[in-house]
Each structure stands twice: as structure tokens, then as C-alpha cells.
Design a protein around this motif. Structure first.
Motif, PDB file in Angstrom:
ATOM      1  N   TYR A   1      27.822  47.614  59.645  1.00  0.00           N
ATOM      2  CA  TYR A   1      28.449  46.299  59.615  1.00  0.00           C
ATOM      3  C   TYR A   1      28.882  45.938  61.035  1.00  0.00           C
ATOM      4  O   TYR A   1      29.332  46.801  61.790  1.00  0.00           O
ATOM      5  CB  TYR A   1      29.672  46.300  58.696  1.00  0.00           C
ATOM      6  CG  TYR A   1      29.350  46.331  57.220  1.00  0.00           C
ATOM      7  CD1 TYR A   1      29.219  45.148  56.499  1.00  0.00           C
ATOM      8  CD2 TYR A   1      29.177  47.540  56.563  1.00  0.00           C
ATOM      9  CE1 TYR A   1      28.926  45.175  55.139  1.00  0.00           C
ATOM     10  CE2 TYR A   1      28.879  47.575  55.205  1.00  0.00           C
ATOM     11  CZ  TYR A   1      28.761  46.381  54.495  1.00  0.00           C
ATOM     12  OH  TYR A   1      28.464  46.413  53.157  1.00  0.00           O
ATOM     13  N   GLU A   2      28.739  44.664  61.353  1.00  0.00           N
ATOM     14  CA  GLU A   2      29.198  44.161  62.646  1.00  0.00           C
ATOM     15  C   GLU A   2      30.106  42.967  62.393  1.00  0.00           C
ATOM     16  O   GLU A   2      29.659  41.928  61.906  1.00  0.00           O
ATOM     17  CB  GLU A   2      28.018  43.756  63.529  1.00  0.00           C
ATOM     18  CG  GLU A   2      27.098  44.922  63.876  1.00  0.00           C
ATOM     19  CD  GLU A   2      25.979  44.533  64.833  1.00  0.00           C
ATOM     20  OE1 GLU A   2      26.125  43.478  65.505  1.00  0.00           O
ATOM     21  OE2 GLU A   2      24.978  45.264  64.910  1.00  0.00           O
ATOM     22  N   VAL A   3      31.369  43.146  62.717  1.00  0.00           N
ATOM     23  CA  VAL A   3      32.371  42.109  62.459  1.00  0.00           C
ATOM     24  C   VAL A   3      32.937  41.613  63.788  1.00  0.00           C
ATOM     25  O   VAL A   3      33.324  42.420  64.639  1.00  0.00           O
ATOM     26  CB  VAL A   3      33.514  42.652  61.570  1.00  0.00           C
ATOM     27  CG1 VAL A   3      34.591  41.596  61.370  1.00  0.00           C
ATOM     28  CG2 VAL A   3      32.961  43.133  60.227  1.00  0.00           C
ATOM     29  N   THR A   4      32.976  40.300  63.942  1.00  0.00           N
ATOM     30  CA  THR A   4      33.538  39.700  65.149  1.00  0.00           C
ATOM     31  C   THR A   4      34.733  38.838  64.771  1.00  0.00           C
ATOM     32  O   THR A   4      34.648  38.015  63.848  1.00  0.00           O
ATOM     33  CB  THR A   4      32.498  38.833  65.880  1.00  0.00           C
ATOM     34  OG1 THR A   4      31.383  39.642  66.249  1.00  0.00           O
ATOM     35  CG2 THR A   4      33.098  38.221  67.138  1.00  0.00           C
ATOM     36  N   VAL A   5      35.831  39.026  65.477  1.00  0.00           N
ATOM     37  CA  VAL A   5      37.029  38.215  65.238  1.00  0.00           C
ATOM     38  C   VAL A   5      37.469  37.591  66.558  1.00  0.00           C
ATOM     39  O   VAL A   5      37.219  38.134  67.633  1.00  0.00           O
ATOM     40  CB  VAL A   5      38.178  39.065  64.648  1.00  0.00           C
ATOM     41  CG1 VAL A   5      37.775  39.658  63.306  1.00  0.00           C
ATOM     42  CG2 VAL A   5      38.582  40.180  65.610  1.00  0.00           C
ATOM     43  N   PRO A   6      38.102  36.427  66.496  1.00  0.00           N
ATOM     44  CA  PRO A   6      38.539  35.767  67.732  1.00  0.00           C
ATOM     45  C   PRO A   6      39.817  36.385  68.294  1.00  0.00           C
ATOM     46  O   PRO A   6      40.588  37.011  67.561  1.00  0.00           O
ATOM     47  CB  PRO A   6      38.775  34.324  67.284  1.00  0.00           C
ATOM     48  CG  PRO A   6      39.193  34.468  65.846  1.00  0.00           C
ATOM     49  CD  PRO A   6      38.370  35.601  65.300  1.00  0.00           C
ATOM     50  N   VAL A   7      40.001  36.213  69.574  1.00  0.00           N
ATOM     51  CA  VAL A   7      41.278  36.583  70.192  1.00  0.00           C
ATOM     52  C   VAL A   7      42.270  35.478  69.854  1.00  0.00           C
ATOM     53  O   VAL A   7      42.062  34.315  70.193  1.00  0.00           O
ATOM     54  CB  VAL A   7      41.137  36.734  71.715  1.00  0.00           C
ATOM     55  CG1 VAL A   7      42.517  36.869  72.370  1.00  0.00           C
ATOM     56  CG2 VAL A   7      40.267  37.944  72.054  1.00  0.00           C
ATOM     57  N   THR A   8      43.308  35.838  69.152  1.00  0.00           N
ATOM     58  CA  THR A   8      44.345  34.883  68.745  1.00  0.00           C
ATOM     59  C   THR A   8      45.629  35.168  69.507  1.00  0.00           C
ATOM     60  O   THR A   8      45.712  36.118  70.297  1.00  0.00           O
ATOM     61  CB  THR A   8      44.606  35.004  67.237  1.00  0.00           C
ATOM     62  OG1 THR A   8      45.094  36.339  66.973  1.00  0.00           O
ATOM     63  CG2 THR A   8      43.336  34.776  66.428  1.00  0.00           C
ATOM     64  N   GLN A   9      46.636  34.376  69.236  1.00  0.00           N
ATOM     65  CA  GLN A   9      47.923  34.601  69.881  1.00  0.00           C
ATOM     66  C   GLN A   9      48.490  35.958  69.485  1.00  0.00           C
ATOM     67  O   GLN A   9      49.121  36.646  70.303  1.00  0.00           O
ATOM     68  CB  GLN A   9      48.911  33.494  69.514  1.00  0.00           C
ATOM     69  CG  GLN A   9      50.226  33.573  70.284  1.00  0.00           C
ATOM     70  CD  GLN A   9      50.042  33.516  71.783  1.00  0.00           C
ATOM     71  OE1 GLN A   9      49.361  32.626  72.294  1.00  0.00           O
ATOM     72  NE2 GLN A   9      50.638  34.458  72.519  1.00  0.00           N
ATOM     73  N   LYS A  10      48.240  36.366  68.240  1.00  0.00           N
ATOM     74  CA  LYS A  10      48.705  37.689  67.812  1.00  0.00           C
ATOM     75  C   LYS A  10      48.062  38.788  68.656  1.00  0.00           C
ATOM     76  O   LYS A  10      48.715  39.785  68.986  1.00  0.00           O
ATOM     77  CB  LYS A  10      48.372  37.918  66.337  1.00  0.00           C
ATOM     78  CG  LYS A  10      49.252  37.153  65.356  1.00  0.00           C
ATOM     79  CD  LYS A  10      48.920  37.550  63.933  1.00  0.00           C
ATOM     80  CE  LYS A  10      49.836  36.859  62.942  1.00  0.00           C
ATOM     81  NZ  LYS A  10      49.533  37.259  61.539  1.00  0.00           N
ATOM     82  N   VAL A  11      46.791  38.604  68.981  1.00  0.00           N
ATOM     83  CA  VAL A  11      46.106  39.589  69.826  1.00  0.00           C
ATOM     84  C   VAL A  11      46.677  39.544  71.238  1.00  0.00           C
ATOM     85  O   VAL A  11      46.965  40.598  71.840  1.00  0.00           O
ATOM     86  CB  VAL A  11      44.590  39.312  69.859  1.00  0.00           C
ATOM     87  CG1 VAL A  11      43.908  40.234  70.864  1.00  0.00           C
ATOM     88  CG2 VAL A  11      43.982  39.500  68.475  1.00  0.00           C
ATOM     89  N   LEU A  12      46.857  38.346  71.781  1.00  0.00           N
ATOM     90  CA  LEU A  12      47.404  38.222  73.136  1.00  0.00           C
ATOM     91  C   LEU A  12      48.779  38.872  73.247  1.00  0.00           C
ATOM     92  O   LEU A  12      49.128  39.430  74.296  1.00  0.00           O
ATOM     93  CB  LEU A  12      47.499  36.739  73.527  1.00  0.00           C
ATOM     94  CG  LEU A  12      46.172  35.982  73.676  1.00  0.00           C
ATOM     95  CD1 LEU A  12      46.438  34.509  73.980  1.00  0.00           C
ATOM     96  CD2 LEU A  12      45.313  36.605  74.770  1.00  0.00           C
ATOM     97  N   ASP A  13      49.538  38.820  72.166  1.00  0.00           N
ATOM     98  CA  ASP A  13      50.895  39.385  72.183  1.00  0.00           C
ATOM     99  C   ASP A  13      50.891  40.901  72.313  1.00  0.00           C
ATOM    100  O   ASP A  13      51.913  41.484  72.702  1.00  0.00           O
ATOM    101  CB  ASP A  13      51.653  38.985  70.906  1.00  0.00           C
ATOM    102  CG  ASP A  13      52.011  37.509  70.881  1.00  0.00           C
ATOM    103  OD1 ASP A  13      51.993  36.873  71.955  1.00  0.00           O
ATOM    104  OD2 ASP A  13      52.305  36.991  69.777  1.00  0.00           O
ATOM    105  N   VAL A  14      49.775  41.564  71.967  1.00  0.00           N
ATOM    106  CA  VAL A  14      49.751  43.028  72.037  1.00  0.00           C
ATOM    107  C   VAL A  14      48.877  43.536  73.190  1.00  0.00           C
ATOM    108  O   VAL A  14      48.646  44.741  73.303  1.00  0.00           O
ATOM    109  CB  VAL A  14      49.271  43.645  70.704  1.00  0.00           C
ATOM    110  CG1 VAL A  14      50.227  43.275  69.582  1.00  0.00           C
ATOM    111  CG2 VAL A  14      47.851  43.228  70.362  1.00  0.00           C
ATOM    112  N   VAL A  15      48.405  42.627  74.052  1.00  0.00           N
ATOM    113  CA  VAL A  15      47.672  43.054  75.246  1.00  0.00           C
ATOM    114  C   VAL A  15      48.677  43.603  76.255  1.00  0.00           C
ATOM    115  O   VAL A  15      49.748  43.027  76.462  1.00  0.00           O
ATOM    116  CB  VAL A  15      46.898  41.871  75.871  1.00  0.00           C
ATOM    117  CG1 VAL A  15      46.224  42.297  77.177  1.00  0.00           C
ATOM    118  CG2 VAL A  15      45.845  41.359  74.901  1.00  0.00           C
ATOM    119  N   ARG A  16      48.336  44.706  76.884  1.00  0.00           N
ATOM    120  CA  ARG A  16      49.232  45.274  77.889  1.00  0.00           C
ATOM    121  C   ARG A  16      49.397  44.304  79.057  1.00  0.00           C
ATOM    122  O   ARG A  16      48.445  43.600  79.423  1.00  0.00           O
ATOM    123  CB  ARG A  16      48.680  46.615  78.376  1.00  0.00           C
ATOM    124  CG  ARG A  16      48.798  47.733  77.341  1.00  0.00           C
ATOM    125  CD  ARG A  16      48.025  48.976  77.735  1.00  0.00           C
ATOM    126  NE  ARG A  16      48.365  49.461  79.056  1.00  0.00           N
ATOM    127  CZ  ARG A  16      47.796  50.529  79.623  1.00  0.00           C
ATOM    128  NH1 ARG A  16      46.854  51.201  78.968  1.00  0.00           N
ATOM    129  NH2 ARG A  16      48.146  50.922  80.817  1.00  0.00           N
TER     130      ARG A  16
END
Length: 266
Positions: free
Chosen positions: A241-256
Motif C-alpha cells: 500500500y502507498e498512502v500519501t497525506v498532506p502536511v497540515t498545521q498539525k504536522v508543522l506543529d511537531v516538526v523540530r
């Protein structure tokens, strides 16, 4: 085990706008046109591709020219190539010997990895590959691998290391990942007779799979890919399976903090 290509040097010829000198008289010796020295030849950076096939094994390994253009990355991939080839030779020799002793026919072992570019950014180069292996079983096995090269630091990084933690990243993308995974499961299982398989009905931790970083704008990461190997989310017959998800604000909040500039919401 997803590019900077060297461009030819352009020769610019400028016209001075001055009137051309009068031709020499027939009594003067002929003057040969001035020949400018050619620029030093540049060593072309090409992809590396290795293919070996014999009675013992079949080995395929390749990577793109963009990876070969980065000395540190090229050295890393060349090292992995040699390690994979040596391992295949050793295991195939043992398998051939065991088959002979048991009186069974021997089928050559195989290993393949074709690195491809996922994203080529000014500061990052993201690669991925499907790694295939056969060692005498009922069918070949395969999985995924990734290389994320930090051009500024000149080193390889694991994609999940750009985030506060694996758990933080999993929490930020889990809902979108599980929704898309279930959508793909339903499509694969429709009419297949497999139905809802209890063992493969629950969602899985996306960060336990191969995480790759992608970009749709060529400037920053705005996509996260999850490459799921067979057996992880479904039976072998369903494949990967290949799943792609967008970078959201939730993702940006956990970027170092030190990697914030490499991401943008997609």
C-alpha cells in the motif's frame, strides 16, 4: 536500495560592433583563424546501474544521476551496493550447497534495488526504492527503503528524525492515514473474496512503515508518503500500500525547530 544533472557549459560569443579589418593582400602570408582552446572536459555524472546474472544469483542495483552528483551520497549508495552484493553471494552459495546436499533443484537467489527520486529540493534530496529478494521460498519478498539526504549538513537523515518524535508524527497524520488506508483496502478487497480480514482490519502505526517526504512545489516538503510492505496491512495477495497525506498545521506543529523551514502546509 526517487536530481542534479551537470549542464553543459554555454559558450557566449559577443559581437564588438567594430568594422571588420580589410582583407590581407595577396602578397601577404595567409593568416589562420585564431583557435580558442577548448574548456577542460567535465566528467559526466551518470547514474550507476549494476546487473549481474549467473547460475548462482541475479543482482540488480541502480541509482539516479542526481544521487551520483553528491559525493557523500554516492559513497553511501556504493557502500550499500557492495554490501548487498556480498550478502547475496554468501547466502546464495549456502543455499546452493544445501539444495545439492538435500537433492533438491536450486533456483538462483535474487536481489534488486532501483533508487528513484521522490523530491529534489535545494537543501534536500529524497529517494526511495522497492527492494526485492528471492531466496528459494514460495514467492519473492519485497519491501521499501528510503534515503533522505541533507545537502547542508552533508549527511543522511531518517525522515522521522525531522519531527519531535515518531509518536508525535504518528499522532499528527494517523487520522488521514487510516482513512486512506481503509479506502484502499476496501477497493482491493471488493470482489476478491477476502472480505474483512480480522487480522488486517485494524489501522497500523504509519511510522512503523517506510516514511518518505515529498513536495508538490519543488521548494519545501508538503507531502508525507507511507510505503506499506506486504503483510503489514493486508495478506500477501493484496500486495503493498502507498498512502500519501498532506502536511497540515498539525504536522508543522511537531516538526523540530531546526527543520521548520523545510516544510510548508500542502
Amino acid at each position: 536500495m526517487r536530481v542534479l544533472l551537470l549542464t553543459p557549459l554555454a559558450l557566449l560569443v559577443a559581437c564588438s560592433g567594430e568594422k571588420a579589418p580589410a582583407p590581407a593582400s595577396s602578397t601577404e602570408p595567409a593568416v589562420a583563424a585564431a583557435i580558442l582552446p577548448e574548456p577542460p572536459a567535465q566528467t559526466p555524472v551518470t547514474a550507476r546501474e549494476v546487473h549481474e546474472k549467473n547460475e548462482l544469483y541475479e543482482f540488480d542495483y541502480s541509482y539516479p544521476a542526481s544521487a551520483g552528483a553528491v559525493p557523500g551520497l554516492k559513497a553511501l549508495l556504493d557502500q550499500e551496493l557492495e554490501a548487498a552484493r556480498s550478502k547475496l553471494k554468501a547466502e546464495a552459495s549456502e543455499g546452493q550447497k544445501a539444495a545439492k546436499e538435500a537433492g533438491f533443484p536450486y533456483h538462483p537467489y535474487t536481489h534488486s534495488a532501483e533508487w528513484k527520486v521522490v523530491t529534489d529540493l535545494p537543501a534536500w534530496l529524497s529517494l526511495s526504492t522497492l527492494v526485492g529478494d528471492y531466496s528459494g521460498g514460495a514467492h519473492p519478498n519485497y519491501g521499501f527503503a528510503t534515503v533522505l539526504w541533507d545537502r547542508i549538513a552533508g549527511k543522511r537523515r531518517a525522515p522521522v528524525d525531522l519531527f519531535a518524535s515518531k509518536a508525535a508524527l504518528a499522532g499528527a497524520i494517523r487520522t488521514a492515514f487510516c482513512r486512506e488506508l481503509d479506502r484502499q483496502r476496501a477497493r482491493k478487497r471488493a470482489g476478491s473474496g477476502t472480505g474483512n480480514i480480522a487480522e488486517f482490519s485494524e489501522c497500523i502505526d504509519p511510522t512503523d512503515q517506510t516514511v518518505i517526504l515529498g513536495s508538490s512545489n519543488g521548494k519545501a516538503f508538503d507531502r508525507i508518503g507511507i510505503l506499506v510492505s506486504p503483510y503489514a496491512a493486508g495478506p500477501y495477495v493484496e500486495g503493498d500500500y502507498e498512502v500519501t497525506v498532506p502536511v497540515t498545521q498539525k504536522v508543522l506543529d511537531v516538526v523540530r525547530p531546526e527543520f521548520k523551514a523545510a516544510f510548508v502546509a500542502g
